[in-house]
Motif scaffolding. Structure first.
Motif, PDB file in Angstrom:
ATOM      1  N   CYS A  83      -4.309   5.419   6.325  1.00 54.66           N
ATOM      2  CA  CYS A  83      -3.151   5.275   5.754  1.00 54.66           C
ATOM      3  C   CYS A  83      -3.502   7.137   5.767  1.00 54.66           C
ATOM      4  O   CYS A  83      -4.089   8.163   5.163  1.00 54.66           O
ATOM      5  CB  CYS A  83      -3.408   4.794   4.352  1.00 54.66           C
ATOM      6  SG  CYS A  83      -1.874   6.132   3.712  1.00 54.66           S
TER       7      CYS A  83
ATOM      8  N   HIS B 223      -1.109   3.152  -2.466  1.00 56.33           N
ATOM      9  CA  HIS B 223      -2.292   3.252  -1.892  1.00 56.33           C
ATOM     10  C   HIS B 223      -3.488   3.049  -2.616  1.00 56.33           C
ATOM     11  O   HIS B 223      -4.203   4.004  -3.220  1.00 56.33           O
ATOM     12  CB  HIS B 223      -2.403   5.133  -2.070  1.00 56.33           C
ATOM     13  CG  HIS B 223      -0.975   5.584  -1.467  1.00 56.33           C
ATOM     14  ND1 HIS B 223      -0.929   5.855   0.422  1.00 56.33           N
ATOM     15  CD2 HIS B 223       0.423   5.836  -1.020  1.00 56.33           C
ATOM     16  CE1 HIS B 223       0.055   5.813   0.645  1.00 56.33           C
ATOM     17  NE2 HIS B 223       0.913   5.838  -0.030  1.00 56.33           N
TER      18      HIS B 223
ATOM     19  N   CYS C 101      -3.426   8.884   2.468  1.00 57.11           N
ATOM     20  CA  CYS C 101      -4.886   8.560   2.262  1.00 57.11           C
ATOM     21  C   CYS C 101      -5.881   9.521   2.755  1.00 57.11           C
ATOM     22  O   CYS C 101      -6.489  10.160   1.446  1.00 57.11           O
ATOM     23  CB  CYS C 101      -5.293   7.027   1.832  1.00 57.11           C
ATOM     24  SG  CYS C 101      -4.346   6.228   1.041  1.00 57.11           S
TER      25      CYS C 101
ATOM     26  N   HIS D 165       1.085  -1.027   0.102  1.00 54.83           N
ATOM     27  CA  HIS D 165      -0.167  -0.114  -0.117  1.00 54.83           C
ATOM     28  C   HIS D 165       1.288   1.453  -0.244  1.00 54.83           C
ATOM     29  O   HIS D 165       0.402   2.166  -0.924  1.00 54.83           O
ATOM     30  CB  HIS D 165      -0.903   0.418   0.968  1.00 54.83           C
ATOM     31  CG  HIS D 165      -2.039   1.314   1.248  1.00 54.83           C
ATOM     32  ND1 HIS D 165      -3.183   1.194   0.998  1.00 54.83           N
ATOM     33  CD2 HIS D 165      -2.069   2.188   1.606  1.00 54.83           C
ATOM     34  CE1 HIS D 165      -3.255   2.357   0.740  1.00 54.83           C
ATOM     35  NE2 HIS D 165      -2.955   2.968   1.670  1.00 54.83           N
TER      36      HIS D 165
HETATM   37 ZN   LIG Z   1      -2.735   5.538   1.610  1.00 54.74          ZN
END
Ligand SMILES: [Zn+2]
Length: 238
Positions: free
Chosen positions: A92, A62, A95, A55
């Protein structure tokens, strides 16, 4: 099997073990969709790493929860995998900063080779003569890592360039697949051509119409030149 377990627990483990297989000391889950590719069972200590690589790694994208789960589950298995993936993506930092604009398309990374596969070479000078009689600098820049190698040389003759290329590049970093230079006689000559021929190095020439072919080296040279010119003026030394 551990001896402290009762009959029921033993039976349960035995039943579940049908879905798993041990290969090279690693536990794998049998893969119904592709029996030739069993799925590696991740240890608890490995999960964080796996999630990071799938990720957050600079080469990962991502991905959204669903896309990431799809990608993880073809390679790894662990209990509660979906929950862990969802938790990881939702928390995250990057994100969250980017908001809803999450990437679901696969990335297409630029194909790059090994370091020192591709090298640009250039000559700088004439510069003020140093105490050791050097007036030029030959510079090689590696395209992947941008690693520069440079040597002060007395002249821009083929022999100076070839010994730099041989001693500082080939002997220290291995033989490149390809070198890029301009069309000056310091590069386009019998000596370098025969060395390249013998070692299977492709010599590409940047054309006057596409000076950016070798832009990497030239850009580095500007910086290097300014630094060296100042230094040479102050010291007249190597
Ligand atoms: Zn992310």
């Amino acid at each position: 099997m551990p001896t402290h377990l009762d009959t029921q627990q033993r039976a349960s483990i035995k039943r579940k073990s049908r879905y798993f297989i041990v290969l090279d000391d690693h536990l794998y889950k049998k893969n119904k969709d592709n029996p030739n590719r069993p799925i590696r069972v991740a240890k608890e200590s490995e999960i964080e790493d796996i999630l990071y690589h799938m990720h957050s790694d600079p080469l990962a994208g991502h991905f959204s929860v669903d896309e990431m789960y799809r990608r993880v589950k073809i390679r790894y298995y662990w209990p509660q995998m979906f929950n862990d993936v969802r938790q990881y993506v939702r928390t995250c930092d990057e994100c969250q900063r980017r908001g809803k604009n999450r990437r679901t398309e696969p990335l297409h990374p630029i194909k790059v080779g090994q370091p020192f596969d591709r090298i640009g070479m250039d000559i700088v000078g004439p510069l003020p003569k140093t105490k050791n009689g050097n007036m030029y600098i030959v510079v090689a820049t590696e395209y992947l890592t941008k690693w520069p190698e440079a040597r002060a040389i007395p002249n821009a003759k083929a022999s100076s360039v070839v010994s730099f290329f041989y001693e500082d590049i080939i002997c220290r970093h291995g033989c490149p697949k390809e070198i890029l230079t301009d069309r000056g006689t310091h590069f386009v000559n019998e000596m370098l051509a025969s060395l390249c021929d013998n070692l299977g190095v492709k010599h590409r020439l940047s054309t006057a119409y596409h000076p950016q072919t070798n832009g990497l080296v030239e850009r580095f040279n500007q910086t290097l030149c300014e630094a060296i010119a100042k230094y040479a003026n102050a010291n007249k030394d190597d």
